[in-house]
Scaffold this motif. Structure first.
Motif, PDB file in Angstrom:
ATOM      1  N   PHE A 192      -0.917   3.502  -4.879  1.00 15.03           N
ATOM      2  CA  PHE A 192      -2.084   3.216  -5.531  1.00 15.03           C
ATOM      3  C   PHE A 192      -2.085   2.952  -6.936  1.00 15.03           C
ATOM      4  O   PHE A 192      -1.416   3.488  -7.485  1.00 15.03           O
ATOM      5  CB  PHE A 192      -3.359   4.285  -4.882  1.00 15.03           C
ATOM      6  CG  PHE A 192      -3.633   4.640  -3.638  1.00 15.03           C
ATOM      7  CD1 PHE A 192      -3.823   3.270  -2.758  1.00 15.03           C
ATOM      8  CD2 PHE A 192      -3.667   5.606  -3.156  1.00 15.03           C
ATOM      9  CE1 PHE A 192      -4.255   3.282  -1.710  1.00 15.03           C
ATOM     10  CE2 PHE A 192      -4.094   5.721  -1.801  1.00 15.03           C
ATOM     11  CZ  PHE A 192      -4.268   4.574  -1.059  1.00 15.03           C
ATOM     12  N   LYS A 229       0.678  -1.214   0.021  1.00 18.20           N
ATOM     13  CA  LYS A 229       0.064   0.101   0.075  1.00 18.20           C
ATOM     14  C   LYS A 229       0.883   1.388   0.033  1.00 18.20           C
ATOM     15  O   LYS A 229       0.178   2.316   0.392  1.00 18.20           O
ATOM     16  CB  LYS A 229      -1.108   0.063   1.231  1.00 18.20           C
ATOM     17  CG  LYS A 229      -1.779  -1.030   1.107  1.00 18.20           C
ATOM     18  CD  LYS A 229      -2.905  -1.023   2.282  1.00 18.20           C
ATOM     19  CE  LYS A 229      -3.884  -2.289   2.233  1.00 18.20           C
ATOM     20  NZ  LYS A 229      -4.826  -2.303   3.298  1.00 18.20           N
ATOM     21  N   ASN A 282       0.808   7.001  -2.120  1.00 21.18           N
ATOM     22  CA  ASN A 282      -0.186   6.775  -0.945  1.00 21.18           C
ATOM     23  C   ASN A 282       0.293   8.019   0.065  1.00 21.18           C
ATOM     24  O   ASN A 282       0.947   7.544   0.811  1.00 21.18           O
ATOM     25  CB  ASN A 282      -0.473   5.365  -0.472  1.00 21.18           C
ATOM     26  CG  ASN A 282      -1.508   5.361   0.494  1.00 21.18           C
ATOM     27  OD1 ASN A 282      -2.243   6.326   0.884  1.00 21.18           O
ATOM     28  ND2 ASN A 282      -1.309   4.155   1.048  1.00 21.18           N
TER      29      ASN A 282
END
Length: 757
Positions: free
Chosen positions: A636, A633, A653
């Motif tokens: 994105f 993460k 992100n």
């Protein structure tokens, strides 16, 4: 001195006037008292010595021979009287034994009394008196000593007439003993040993010592062996009527122990083994099928008391003992396979080794306590463990055990949250060696172990360098220096790399160069490290550290002219600090991941094509790298529902958060495992081909000419420490060497090869 004077001198030493009948009467009376153990005074005893000397030294020709014959007649007459007394008694053995003890003691005393006569005959036999004594022709034959003569009379006048009765009575007493009625040990043993003692006295020639047991063997030993056979044949059948196998063995064990004490109590040592063998044959060998048929059940049910007793009974019987060993081996094999058949997965590496070790310890303990540490059972255990360790779940695929064992070592030696104390690690590594010795394909273990060791060394993941070196020492003791040679060179490279790193720092200071980043390099020999199995994808190094790589290359070439450096970017890693968030994060990542992340110093969002053009990384590796960053993460992707990354763009992100401020991106590495395993086995196959060819060349160089079958066997023998080459592999290697002109076929022969110098 003249011959005449010599004869005159001798005549003065010899008694000339001897009344033989009067002297013999006195001697005979004393003999009667001595043989019946009637007390006599010392004066009478000395006087009889003198009487015998007078007769032997007398000038009257033939008196000594006459004394010998009279004495023989005395013993003959006395023996006949004893026979009459014994034969009329109801207690035959007791009477015989009582008279024998009296006769034996008295005869030994009389033999001492006749010592001069015994010596007199011995001297005449040697010819010492030849020049002045004329020996009568009738007495030139060898004469027995008086003691031997007396026992000869006992043998001929008592034993022979009573032999059948005595033997029958002795066998009855031994049978009573076997049935629980204890006879007189002194009487039975005394009667039996009288057959030996008589022959010992009678046989005085050392060259005929082998005949001393003849009477005992023919008169008693053969009948007692026959009686023993008949008794235990009936006894075994009687026991089996009301006992199962376990109860039967218990009773047989007890019977044999009793018989062992019995033979020592009564019989001559030469008969011990013979009687025990007969008893063993009737009680055990005759029922071998019954015992071995129950063996497997007892092993499976772990009836250790029964197995211990069965081992004791079957150990002297080669056929039965071999059957027991086979059943023991089969049981360990089946038990081991049942335990490990579901454990051949990577997640079960520790359990797999522990199950094998528990199996080994369990049956080693059984051998110690049940089978008296018998080496034959250790051999059966080793054969069974070898079958279990090298079992293949799929005959078409390689055995997984070498790989699992190497990974178990990796779990012990690699830093993790479950590391054991160093002493415990060493103990567990010793256990690994126990299992390792059963591996047939030790070269596969070596290949996997070296790959995992390389990762631990390169990424500084070893829990202890002492433990690493200790394990290599254990492998060297098990397989030799050649087996661990490359592993030792890997450690050498690590030490040399530290020195190079120090010299590189000096080089930078000397040239007043600042790299701007922390940069370290490991220089590894391509021949020692298992890193060149495939060409790794290359990436365009970011400007932040491409300069550092170029500076090290310049430094290295200045130190080692002619050497070529190849950068293994797939094994390199680094740390990137994320400073665009609320709090900084330190991310450990691969060179590929780092190259992608550093692109975002100048932009918050990039398309797939932009990243590809900047990194120059092949598509497969780039997709895997991007996916690993998306998975944690940090990126994105958009659109999110599109699976094909080529159609996506990737943005930072800006709200990324993690519980840990220091973490590692590892997801992409896990997907490489199946490929590495396949490549490893391919590399092992190539190594085996080269090893086999080298072995053939070595053998042919030393032997020059060799037949096909002998060459194959010698190659197998030389390769056994690492792997077991198939005959087909050896044949292909021979053909390859013929094509390379290392060897050639001998003309006129279809199965011979010669070495081409």
């Amino acid at each position: 001195m003249s011959a005449t004077k010599h004869q005159e001198f001798r005549s003065t030493m010899r008694p000339t006037d001897v009344n033989f009948n009067e002297v013999w009467t006195n001697i005979c009376g004393t003999l009667q008292n001595v043989i019946t153990l009637t007390p006599i005074n010392r004066a009478e005893w000395h006087e009889r010595f003198s009487d015998i000397y007078k007769i032997c030294a007398s000038d009257i020709e033939g008196l000594d021979a006459k004394l010998y014959l009279k004495t023989k007649e005395f013993f003959e007459s006395h023996s006949r009287k004893i026979y009459q007394n014994i034969s009329t008694e109801q207690n035959l053995l007791g009477s015989y034994h009582r008279h024998w003890l009296q006769y034996e003691y008295g005869t030994n005393c009389i033999n001492g009394l006749y010592r001069y006569l015994n010596d007199h005959y011995a001297l005449r036999k040697k010819g010492n008196y030849a020049e002045y004594v004329q020996v009568p022709t009738a007495y030139e034959v060898d004469k027995k000593p008086i003691g031997a003569l007396a026992f000869e009379m006992w043998k001929s006048e008592i034993i022979k007439p009573l032999q059948d009765s005595l033997i029958s009575a002795l066998l009855q007493e031994i049978t009573k003993d076997r049935m629980g009625e204890r006879p007189s040990v002194a009487v039975v043993k005394g009667v039996i040993h009288s057959f030996i003692d008589v022959h010992n006295y009678v046989s005085t020639d050392p060259e005929k010592d082998g005949l001393k047991l003849k009477l005992y063997q023919t008169a008693f030993e053969q009948p007692v062996l026959l009686e023993t056979s008949n008794f235990y044949k009936n006894e075994s059948n009687r026991i089996l009527e009301f006992c199962n196998c376990s109860q039967y063995m218990e009773k047989v064990d007890s019977r044999l122990a009793e018989e062992n004490l019995r033979v020592q109590r009564y019989l001559h040592p030469s008969t011990f083994d013979k009687v025990m063998n007969v008893a063993q044959s009737r009680l055990v060998e005759d029922h071998l099928e019954l015992l071995t048929g129950e063996c497997r059940r007892m092993v499976k049910e772990q009836k250790f008391a029964d197995l211990k007793r069965m081992y004791k009974l079957l150990r002297p019987l080669p056929k039965g003992f071999k059957e027991m060993l086979t059943e023991f081996e089969i049981h360990i094999t089946e038990t081991g396979l049942d335990r490990v058949k579901s454990l051949h997965t990577e997640s079960d590496t520790g359990q797999f080794v522990n199950v094998l070790l528990d199996l080994h310890v369990e049956y080693t303990q059984i051998i110690h306590t049940t089978f008296k540490k018998d080496q034959s059972f250790f051999g059966a255990r080793d054969k069974a463990c070898t079958k279990v360790v090298n079992h293949k779940l799929d005959a078409k695929k390689p055995c997984k055990s070498p790989e699992l064992l190497a990974k178990y070592c990796d779990s012990l030696l690699k830093k993790n949250t479950k590391n054991f104390p160093e002493t415990e690690i060493d103990e567990k590594l010793n256990n690994v060696i126990t299992i390792f010795k059963y591996l047939d394909e030790k070269d596969i273990f070596q290949k996997f172990y070296s790959i995992l060791l390389a990762k631990r060394l390169i990424h500084n993941l070893s829990v202890s360098m002492d433990a690493e070196e200790g394990m290599i020492t254990k492998l060297k003791l098990a397989c030799g220096y050649e087996y661990t040679n490359k592993l030792h060179r890997m450690f050498t490279d690590m030490a040399i790399s530290k020195e190079l790193e120090s010299k590189f720092s000096d080089f930078l200071r000397g040239s007043n160069t600042e790299l701007g980043i922390n940069f370290s390099v490991l220089v590894l020999q391509s021949g020692a490290w298992p890193l060149g199995q495939s060409v790794s994808p290359s990436v365009m190094l970011p400007s932040e550290f491409s300069r550092s790589a170029q500076m090290f290359k310049t430094f290295y070439n200045s130190k080692f002219n002619g050497r070529k450096l190849t950068w293994l970017q797939n094994l390199s890693n680094g740390e990137v600090k994320l400073t665009y968030l609320k709090k900084p994060y330190l991310v450990t990542c691969t060179t590929y991941q780092m190259a992608v992340l550093l692109l975002y110093n100048d932009s918050d969002s990039l398309s797939y094509n932009d990243i590809k053009l900047s990194c120059e990384l092949e598509e497969k590796e780039l997709k895997r790298t991007l996916q690993s960053i998306v998975d944690v993460k940090i990126f994105f992707k958009s659109p999110e529902d599109v699976e094909d990354l080529c159609l996506c763009s990737f943005s930072l992100n800006l709200r990324f958060a993690n519980k840990r401020t220091k973490f590692k991106i590892t997801a992409a590495l896990q997907k490489e495992t199946p490929q590495i395993i396949e490549q490893t086995h391919v590399a092992v196959d190539e190594d085996r081909k080269m090893y086999t060819q080298a072995a053939i060349v070595r053998i042919m160089k030393s032997r020059q000419i060799l037949r096909h079958n002998i060459l194959i066997q010698e190659v197998i023998d030389q390769s056994r420490a690492k792997f077991s080459p198939s005959t087909q592999m050896i044949k292909k290697s021979i053909e390859a060497l013929i094509e390379k002109n290392y060897i050639e076929r001998v003309s006129g022969s279809r199965d011979e090869y010669s070495y081409v110098a």
